[in-house]
Design a protein around this motif. Structure first.
Motif, PDB file in Angstrom:
ATOM      1  N   ASN A   1       4.557 -15.162 -25.415  1.00  0.00           N
ATOM      2  CA  ASN A   1       4.321 -16.489 -24.678  1.00  0.00           C
ATOM      3  C   ASN A   1       5.588 -17.189 -24.437  1.00  0.00           C
ATOM      4  O   ASN A   1       6.718 -16.381 -24.668  1.00  0.00           O
ATOM      5  CB  ASN A   1       3.151 -17.385 -25.556  1.00  0.00           C
ATOM      6  CG  ASN A   1       3.693 -17.414 -26.823  1.00  0.00           C
ATOM      7  OD1 ASN A   1       4.904 -17.910 -27.114  1.00  0.00           O
ATOM      8  ND2 ASN A   1       2.916 -17.017 -27.750  1.00  0.00           N
ATOM      9  N   GLU A   2       5.479 -18.476 -23.910  1.00  0.00           N
ATOM     10  CA  GLU A   2       6.716 -18.970 -23.442  1.00  0.00           C
ATOM     11  C   GLU A   2       7.581 -19.374 -24.644  1.00  0.00           C
ATOM     12  O   GLU A   2       8.797 -19.060 -24.690  1.00  0.00           O
ATOM     13  CB  GLU A   2       6.145 -20.298 -22.832  1.00  0.00           C
ATOM     14  CG  GLU A   2       7.348 -20.895 -21.801  1.00  0.00           C
ATOM     15  CD  GLU A   2       8.206 -19.768 -21.239  1.00  0.00           C
ATOM     16  OE1 GLU A   2       7.858 -19.064 -20.387  1.00  0.00           O
ATOM     17  OE2 GLU A   2       9.202 -20.291 -21.367  1.00  0.00           O
ATOM     18  N   ARG A   3       6.935 -19.609 -25.904  1.00  0.00           N
ATOM     19  CA  ARG A   3       7.782 -19.766 -27.199  1.00  0.00           C
ATOM     20  C   ARG A   3       8.588 -18.445 -27.596  1.00  0.00           C
ATOM     21  O   ARG A   3       9.964 -18.646 -27.746  1.00  0.00           O
ATOM     22  CB  ARG A   3       6.918 -20.180 -28.255  1.00  0.00           C
ATOM     23  CG  ARG A   3       6.610 -21.525 -28.185  1.00  0.00           C
ATOM     24  CD  ARG A   3       5.528 -22.018 -29.521  1.00  0.00           C
ATOM     25  NE  ARG A   3       4.363 -21.198 -29.586  1.00  0.00           N
ATOM     26  CZ  ARG A   3       4.069 -20.660 -30.722  1.00  0.00           C
ATOM     27  NH1 ARG A   3       4.826 -20.979 -31.986  1.00  0.00           N
ATOM     28  NH2 ARG A   3       3.107 -20.106 -31.023  1.00  0.00           N
ATOM     29  N   THR A   4       8.016 -17.414 -27.292  1.00  0.00           N
ATOM     30  CA  THR A   4       8.698 -16.106 -27.647  1.00  0.00           C
ATOM     31  C   THR A   4       9.822 -15.874 -26.641  1.00  0.00           C
ATOM     32  O   THR A   4      10.977 -15.744 -26.952  1.00  0.00           O
ATOM     33  CB  THR A   4       7.738 -14.941 -27.361  1.00  0.00           C
ATOM     34  OG1 THR A   4       6.528 -15.308 -27.514  1.00  0.00           O
ATOM     35  CG2 THR A   4       8.212 -13.676 -28.135  1.00  0.00           C
TER      36      THR A   4
ATOM     37  N   GLN B   1      11.537 -18.345 -24.884  1.00  0.00           N
ATOM     38  CA  GLN B   1      12.555 -19.309 -25.335  1.00  0.00           C
ATOM     39  C   GLN B   1      13.534 -18.865 -26.455  1.00  0.00           C
ATOM     40  O   GLN B   1      14.618 -19.037 -26.288  1.00  0.00           O
ATOM     41  CB  GLN B   1      11.853 -20.528 -25.778  1.00  0.00           C
ATOM     42  CG  GLN B   1      12.854 -21.935 -25.513  1.00  0.00           C
ATOM     43  CD  GLN B   1      13.350 -21.890 -24.289  1.00  0.00           C
ATOM     44  OE1 GLN B   1      12.706 -21.438 -23.298  1.00  0.00           O
ATOM     45  NE2 GLN B   1      14.779 -22.124 -24.189  1.00  0.00           N
TER      46      GLN B   1
ATOM     47  N   THR C   1       5.812 -15.809 -33.132  1.00  0.00           N
ATOM     48  CA  THR C   1       5.318 -16.634 -32.082  1.00  0.00           C
ATOM     49  C   THR C   1       4.130 -16.070 -31.470  1.00  0.00           C
ATOM     50  O   THR C   1       3.515 -16.849 -30.632  1.00  0.00           O
ATOM     51  CB  THR C   1       6.432 -17.069 -30.978  1.00  0.00           C
ATOM     52  OG1 THR C   1       6.753 -15.807 -30.557  1.00  0.00           O
ATOM     53  CG2 THR C   1       7.513 -17.868 -31.731  1.00  0.00           C
TER      54      THR C   1
END
Lengths: 460, 631
Positions: B248-251, B253, B327
């Motif tokens: 996901n986006e956190r990964t 980032q 994440t």
């Protein structure tokens, strides 16, 4: 391909300038042996893409100046053929050209075979196939429209159309292949509707090109037209009247009889090639009837038939026979009622019948000729004269390849509609690409080489 | 170092990975006294990366290896823990088997097979040099001084040559999976005049099964019993599921924040990586708009806790690997058992090989597997089999064995490598095959088993069974051709109604009916059954051959065109400098590669269709000159 070749690049006949072209590794050394420059220092630089003034001189058996010339040096690969090229601009005329060419050949060049310069240009990657063929068309163009089409092909416009078609197909193929090879990955889908829409797009483009072929062919080769009718109806006068207004080019091939002379008319950009003009003149001269067999033969050769009848003497059995023959042959025709300047013996409405279109003219006085020209243009479908010349294909070869590409795309479409799986679609799509590749020379094959080089002529 | 004479063999295979195993077994089975040398007997048939065999195109290779008498298919059939057929929604040409292996079991069975093979000797040793005299191999020398003599060598060293492991800012010399690298052999190869390049590939981390929250993941079950080998039946194997989650986006980032510590972006990795197997950092950088990427969790075996994280290949530092893992949904508490890493290695530029996989410069030296710049166990095994066969044939002084692009994926693979070379680790894809419809995974035996038998790799018993199958297929097709069905048949009418098929107006044959897309063999056989019951293998062939006859014919016609150019032979003495009209690049490439046919020449990069046209014209001119001379 090791030889250095040479040929006269300008057409035979007398003109202000004649050009001899030499291409190959020996080109520069040959010209250096026979050219005497006016400015020796400048010539010594042998700078490419420069024009040099001087004389062509023969040294053996004795020193003779053959002509004053302009010589252009073009060092490969930046030349027409991609090899070293020398062009000698001399005075046009049978003799100077012949003598200079002879000298060049003695120096070690070989006479080029038909189309050899273009062939080398193609093989050296300087031209793609449709461009190489377009050159022939530029040379042979008989009307502005024909020239227009040929030039646009030369500029690569046809290539652009074909390339854009190929791109559309490749896009579909890429999606299909990706989803086959990476089934677990989430590939951005190309929906069935999208694929069908794209295929329809391509089929539309091809339809346009195929349609342009008939028209393009006419522009390139001219519309073969025959003027028939019984003796003394005014065929000869009609021909003269048309030629006076619309003569395009007269090709005089030395050593041939008058029978083979072709007369070209330019009517609205379409080259009208009147066949058997000799026959027309003859029958007028000798007041002889041409036989039925000959009439049928002429009609069969023609794309367009102009039937002339005499309004002053009225219609006879013979006239009806001629009209019937033309209808049977299912050829496009125009019925011309001539001599309306004289007292009429023809009830047009009754005798000609309502369905038969006809035009009233007076060849002698030039009446009605404008309407005739318009009628010819309409028949040829000159609504399409406005068609983008890039969409006009002119060669049988292109037509064939496009027809096959069309079939493959249609197969793809029906496979898609029958829900056949992706890998079948790829087979037809790839076949379509291969067919398109034949037009630009992207597909290498023996058959292509043979077919394309048949058309080329000397000097180009 | 003191050396000693350790014995003479016909064929020596260096390396016992997937390529080495096939090569060794093939040579031994063909009657050659064979020696296989490996850095570690425990690592024979190691699967350092994905614990799976098969998939589109790769599965095809395994079936072909099996059809020729190779081992991989049989081995995986006895050691898989899941098997599925992929692309079932698409045509038969792209159906592909894919199995997940119990890694440890896969190795054990292969080691056992090697050890028990007559004519084959297994030894653990590190080869440090090849002995070559007068352009022909003589033998090998090991680190401990043993000199083995031989008549042919098959080099199958995989990714061990000057291997370097890279994890973030840490790097060290090493082979895959914690093994040590082969450091001296590369030098030896270079000294012999061979050109080497450098590639990289990566592998993801392994995670402890017990620390994964499976309730948050999507389950992907396996299929019913399927087998790779044509000889397998009734092997009782488990069929477990694998699991799916997403980044996901956190990964992403976290990955972006640490790119400067990524060896690929910090310039530490010089080798080129595979496009088809990108690391997660590659994916995030190249597709910044994609909000998530797939991650498949695959168990590595029934008796291990390790889970392979497919889709997370990486060489980011270990601390970053831990962070990004947490994440991901379901992996919040995951513990890494082995870190992901990138490995850089030397490979032999494959255009130096002939189509037999023998080195052009050194007689008797064959090369196969990842050392030739391929990726994947299946690609390696396929090459190993061919190299082993050809080494044996050379020892026996027989004609070499070459498969064409129109005969097998193996042919496509080797032709691509040897003719075009590769500038990234080569992976087989179905789109590389021009004749995909002919090269199906279901007809591999019909295409290749006869050849395997002639080579001596197929037993008489198996061959007889194969002939019987062929006969049954052609008989059944004939029956379909000849059986006329009447519109009056009630059962038929009923079936048509059910399947929404057009009613029959007049009599037709079963063959014509089977051509209808909505009807299957099973539908028709229910009403018109064959005399003796036929196996699925047979009926599947009957169905495919009849249904797709039209398209198969189209491909056969294309193959004929292809053959024309393949048949135009080019002499190895041809001086390409003499042929004017060739582009400079084509001239250079042709002189360097010395292609054997115009067909092969057309596939060399830098040789355009225009150049081929020039060659065709040249050959025609030569032919005419020769004819004129005779006149």
């Amino acid at each position: 391909m090791d030889d250095t070749i040479a040929a006269i690049a300008t057409p035979p006949g007398e003109g202000g300038i004649g050009i001899i072209r030499i291409s190959g590794s020996e080109a520069f050394s040959i010209i250096n042996r026979i050219f005497q420059p006016k400015n020796a220092a400048r010539w010594a630089t042998q700078k490419s893409h420069q024009i040099y003034l001087g004389k062509i001189v023969r040294h053996k058996p004795k020193k003779v100046v053959l002509d004053e010339v302009l010589v252009t040096l073009m060092r490969g690969p930046h030349s027409f053929t991609g090899e070293d090229v020398v062009e000698i601009n001399c005075h046009g005329g049978y003799l100077p050209l012949k003598l200079i060419l002879q000298l060049v050949l003695e120096q070690g060049a070989r006479l080029a075979t038909p189309g050899e310069f273009s062939k080398r240009a193609f093989l050296n990657g300087r031209l793609d196939l449709s461009q190489a063929e377009a050159i022939i068309d530029v040379i042979r163009a008989k009307t502005e429209k024909g020239l227009d089409v040929a030039l646009s092909h030369l500029e690569g416009k046809l290539k652009e159309v074909i390339d854009s078609l190929s791109d559309k197909i490749i896009r579909i193929l890429a999606y299909l292949e990706a989803s086959i090879d990476f089934p677990d990955d989430e590939i951005e889908a190309m929906s069935r509707e999208e694929m069908l829409a794209s295929l329809d797009d391509c089929l539309g483009d091809i339809a346009k090109l195929l349609k342009g072929f008939q028209t393009g062919k006419i522009y390139r080769e001219g519309l073969k037209t025959v003027i028939i009718g019984k003796p003394n109806v005014g065929k000869s006068s009609l021909l003269n009247a048309l030629l006076k207004e619309n003569r395009a080019i007269v090709t005089d091939i030395p050593g041939t009889t008058r029978d083979v002379i072709e007369e070209y008319l330019n009517i609205g950009g379409v080259a009208i090639k009147i066949i058997d003009t000799a026959g027309i003149r003859q029958t007028e001269d000798l007041v002889e009837k041409i036989g039925v067999e000959k009439t049928i033969e002429l009609i069969s050769q023609a794309d367009l038939v102009l039937i002339v009848v005499d309004a002053a003497t009225g219609l006879t059995e013979e006239d009806y026979q001629v009209i019937e023959l033309v209808k049977q042959a299912e050829k496009k025709f125009l019925l011309l009622v001539n001599k309306i300047d004289l007292k009429q013996n023809l009830n047009q409405d009754l005798e000609l019948g309502a369905e038969d279109k006809f035009l009233t003219i007076s060849a002698k006085y030039g009446q009605g000729l404008e309407k005739l020209e318009q009628a010819i243009q309409d028949l040829v479908g000159s609504g399409e004269l406005k068609t983008d010349s890039a969409y006009m294909i002119t060669r049988e070869r292109h037509y064939e390849s496009l027809r096959r590409a069309k079939k493959h795309l249609e197969d793809t479409k029906s496979a898609l509609l029958s829900n056949l799986s992706y890998d079948f679609l790829t087979i037809d799509l790839k076949a379509a690409l291969t067919a398109l590749g034949e037009i630009n020379g992207q597909t290498a094959s023996e058959d292509i080489i043979d077919r394309i080089f048949k058309d080329f002529c000397i000097g180009k | 170092m003191e050396t000693y004479n350790a014995g003479t063999y016909d064929v020596i295979v260096i390396g016992a990975g997937h390529a080495g195993c096939e090569a060794a077994l093939a040579a031994a089975r063909m009657g050659c006294k064979t020696l296989v040398l490996t850095l570690s007997i425990d690592q024979i048939a190691l699967m350092p990366c994905n614990p799976s065999i098969g998939g589109p195109a790769k599965g095809h290779l395994v079936r072909e290896i099996d059809a020729l008498g190779g081992q991989m298919g049989i081995n995986i059939d006895h050691s898989y823990i899941q098997i599925r057929m992929l692309n079932t929604g698409k045509g038969p040409a792209v159906h592909a088997l894919r199995a997940q292996a119990d890694k440890w079991l896969y190795q054990r069975i292969m080691i056992d097979t090697l050890e028990k093979e007559p004519n084959l000797t297994v030894k653990q040793a590190t080869v440090v040099g090849l002995l070559v005299k007068n352009g022909r191999v003589q033998g090998v020398i090991t680190q401990t001084g043993a000199v083995f003599g031989c008549r042919a060598i098959v080099l199958t060293t995989g990714t061990y040559l000057l291997g370097k492991i890279i994890i973030g800012d840490v790097s060290y010399s090493g082979g895959p999976n914690g093994q040590f690298a082969a450091t001296e052999l590369s030098t030896s190869l270079r000294d012999l005049g061979l050109e080497l390049g450098r590639f990289k590939t990566g592998t993801p981390m392994r995670v402890d099964k017990r620390t994964v929250d499976f309730s948050k993941l999507i389950e992907q079950p396996g299929d019913s019993s399927l087998y790779f080998s044509f000889t397998s039946k009734n092997i009782n194997r488990p069929n477990i599921s694998c699991w799916l989650t997403y980044t996901n986006e956190r990964t992403h980032q976290i990955i972006r924040n640490n790119l400067h510590r990524s060896p690929l972006y910090s310039g530490m990795i010089k080798g080129v990586g595979p496009r088809y197997c990108p690391s997660i950092e590659d994916k995030v950088v190249r597709f910044p708009d994609k909000p998530s990427h797939q991650v498949f969790l695959e168990l590595e075996g029934l008796n291990t806790q390790e889970v392979y994280m497919q889709g997370l290949s990486t060489s980011l530092p270990e601390d970053v690997q831990v962070e990004l893992l947490h994440t991901i949904k379901g992996l919040e508490k995951a513990e890494i058992m082995r870190a992901g890493y990138a490995i850089e290695y030397d490979y032999l530029i494959p255009t130096q090989l002939k189509l037999t996989l023998e080195c052009k410069k050194i007689a008797g030296l064959f090369s196969a597997g990842q050392i030739n710049g391929t990726s994947g166990y299946e690609e390696a095994a396929a090459q190993g089999l061919i190299a082993g066969i050809n080494a044996a044939l050379q020892v026996k002084e027989k004609e070499p064995f070459i498969l064409k692009r129109s005969e097998a994926y193996i042919g496509v693979l080797i032709d691509d490598l040897v003719t075009k070379g590769t500038n990234e680790p080569y992976r087989m894809l179905t789109s590389r095959a021009e004749y995909r419809l002919i090269l199906r995974q279901d007809n591999a035996d019909l295409r290749l088993t006869e050849k395997g038998y002639e080579l001596g790799l197929i037993t008489e018993e198996r061959y007889q069974a194969f002939l019987k199958k062929k006969e049954q297929i052609s008989k059944e097709i004939k029956r379909f051709e000849e059986t006329v069905v009447s519109p009056q048949n009630q059962a038929l009418q009923k079936m048509f109604a059910e399947k929404n098929s057009t009613e029959l107006k007049s009599g037709t044959t079963l063959l014509e009916l089977l051509r209808r897309p909505e009807l299957s063999y099973a539908d028709l056989a229910a009403i018109y059954p064959p005399e003796t019951e036929l196996s699925n293998d047979v009926t599947e062939q009957v169905e495919i051959q009849i249904k797709y006859e039209g398209y198969i014919k189209k491909q056969m016609a294309q193959i004929e065109q292809f053959e024309k150019l393949e048949k135009k032979r080019l002499s190895p003495d041809l001086n390409y400098e003499n042929i004017t009209g060739l582009s400079r690049e084509a001239q250079q490439k042709l002189a360097k590669f010395k292609p054997e046919s115009i067909g092969q020449a057309s596939r060399i990069s830098g040789v355009s269709p225009a150049d081929i046209n020039v060659l065709l014209i040249y050959l025609e001119q030569q032919r005419r000159k020769a004819v004129q001379k005779d006149d």
